[in-house]
Scaffold this motif. Structure first.
Motif, mmCIF file in Angstrom:
data_model
loop_
_atom_site.group_PDB
_atom_site.id
_atom_site.type_symbol
_atom_site.label_atom_id
_atom_site.label_comp_id
_atom_site.label_asym_id
_atom_site.label_seq_id
_atom_site.Cartn_x
_atom_site.Cartn_y
_atom_site.Cartn_z
ATOM 1 N N GLU A 30 0.841 -1.210 0.000
ATOM 2 C CA GLU A 30 0.000 0.000 0.000
ATOM 3 C C GLU A 30 0.871 1.253 0.000
ATOM 4 O OE1 GLU A 30 -3.094 0.271 2.900
ATOM 5 O OE2 GLU A 30 -3.866 -1.737 2.479
ATOM 6 N N ILE A 52 2.496 1.853 -3.456
ATOM 7 C CA ILE A 52 1.599 2.450 -4.449
ATOM 8 C C ILE A 52 1.330 3.914 -4.140
ATOM 9 C CG2 ILE A 52 -0.761 2.430 -5.356
ATOM 10 C CD1 ILE A 52 -0.725 -0.587 -5.198
ATOM 11 N N LEU A 67 -1.823 -3.381 -12.074
ATOM 12 C CA LEU A 67 -2.892 -2.836 -11.241
ATOM 13 C C LEU A 67 -2.529 -1.445 -10.724
ATOM 14 C CD1 LEU A 67 -3.972 -5.969 -9.170
ATOM 15 C CD2 LEU A 67 -5.422 -4.669 -10.746
ATOM 16 N N MET A 68 -1.264 -1.259 -10.372
ATOM 17 C CA MET A 68 -0.831 0.045 -9.871
ATOM 18 C C MET A 68 -1.066 1.134 -10.911
ATOM 19 S SD MET A 68 2.661 1.159 -7.923
ATOM 20 C CE MET A 68 3.816 0.671 -9.196
ATOM 21 N N VAL A 104 -3.483 1.523 -12.781
ATOM 22 C CA VAL A 104 -4.885 1.949 -12.753
ATOM 23 C C VAL A 104 -5.031 3.200 -11.884
ATOM 24 C CG1 VAL A 104 -7.250 1.269 -12.147
ATOM 25 C CG2 VAL A 104 -5.688 -0.407 -13.134
ATOM 26 N N GLY A 105 -4.109 3.378 -10.970
ATOM 27 C CA GLY A 105 -4.140 4.553 -10.106
ATOM 28 C C GLY A 105 -3.995 5.863 -10.844
ATOM 29 N N ALA A 161 -6.453 4.996 -3.692
ATOM 30 C CA ALA A 161 -6.030 4.126 -4.799
ATOM 31 C C ALA A 161 -5.200 2.965 -4.266
ATOM 32 C CB ALA A 161 -5.223 4.931 -5.818
ATOM 33 N N GLU A 180 -7.476 0.365 -2.357
ATOM 34 C CA GLU A 180 -8.352 -0.389 -3.251
ATOM 35 C C GLU A 180 -7.561 -1.365 -4.117
ATOM 36 O OE1 GLU A 180 -11.639 -0.509 -3.562
ATOM 37 O OE2 GLU A 180 -12.037 0.960 -1.994
ATOM 38 N N ILE A 181 -6.440 -0.904 -4.652
ATOM 39 C CA ILE A 181 -5.632 -1.750 -5.534
ATOM 40 C C ILE A 181 -5.030 -2.925 -4.777
ATOM 41 C CG2 ILE A 181 -3.504 -1.817 -6.924
ATOM 42 C CD1 ILE A 181 -4.216 1.106 -7.772
ATOM 43 N N PHE A 185 -7.626 -5.522 -3.789
ATOM 44 C CA PHE A 185 -7.984 -6.337 -4.954
ATOM 45 C C PHE A 185 -6.888 -7.358 -5.254
ATOM 46 C CE2 PHE A 185 -8.285 -7.231 -9.488
ATOM 47 C CZ PHE A 185 -9.649 -7.448 -9.662
ATOM 48 N N PHE A 186 -5.635 -6.877 -5.241
ATOM 49 C CA PHE A 186 -4.503 -7.758 -5.525
ATOM 50 C C PHE A 186 -4.377 -8.849 -4.461
ATOM 51 C CE2 PHE A 186 0.043 -8.735 -4.807
ATOM 52 C CZ PHE A 186 0.354 -9.294 -6.039
#
Length: 205
Positions: A97, A100, A170-171, A173-174, A191, A194-195, A198-199
């Motif tokens: 976290e 990201i 996925l990162m 997407v932020g 972000a 949430e990412i 999900f991961f």
């Protein structure tokens, strides 16, 4: 004693000043980020650095060399930042976290996809290989962390390379914005949460 003549184009050296080469690279990077590869000339870089164009060419014979160096330096800074975060003694999910959130905050003005697209179009094969190797090193840092956490039982067994690339994808997407420029997430912290949530569902034991 007669002083040896300077090599043509070689800048004067001040022991107490920041190296000219570093100034050129940092300035060029800022310009490339703001305007893109095509819109920045070597003359623009020279003017922004308040040096002659010969000085720029002394350090970087072509604009492709300068752009390559800018990308390599940027990716190495990102890699070291990733490494520093992942080596902390906090739980792995929190490290992800933090990675990201910090990464998105630090690169909010950097369009890495555009950087790589322009590299593909404008750099030579050998320069592009250097850039791709630097990009692979970034992924490798995360891949090694994934492998360590698998061995320690923090996450499930799997393909560490796949996990690393999936995480980085996925990162990205932020950075997403819709057609009106609205961000998908209200903040980098949101972000990141949430990412990673999900991961984590795909890698938790």
């Amino acid at each position: 004693m007669k002083q040896s003549p300077r090599v043509l184009g070689r800048p004067r050296h001040d022991e107490n000043a920041k190296p000219k080469k570093d100034i050129v690279l940092e300035t060029a990077t800022r310009l490339f980020i703001k305007e893109g590869y095509k819109n920045i000339s070597m003359d623009d870089v020279a003017k922004a650095c308040n040096v002659t164009k010969a000085t720029i060419y002394y350090y970087y014979p072509t604009k492709g060399d300068l752009y390559t160096s800018a990308l390599l330096a940027m990716m190495d800074r990102i890699r070291l930042s990733i490494l520093h975060i992942l080596e902390q003694s906090i739980v792995f999910k929190e490290r992800l976290e933090q990675l990201i959130e910090i990464h998105l905050s630090a690169t909010v003005d950097i369009d890495m996809k555009n950087f790589m697209r322009e590299a593909t179009i404008n750099l030579s094969t050998s320069q592009l290989k250097e850039v791709q190797a630097a990009e692979n090193n970034m992924y490798k840092t995360i891949e090694q962390a994934m492998q360590r956490e698998m061995e320690q039982g923090t996450i499930r067994k799997g393909n560490a390379t796949f996990f690393a690339h999936a995480f980085m994808a996925l990162m990205s997407v932020g950075y997403f914005k819709d057609g009106e420029g609205e961000r998908l997430f209200q903040s980098e912290a949101m972000a990141a949460k949430e990412i990673v949530d999900f991961f984590w569902q795909s890698v938790e034991k």
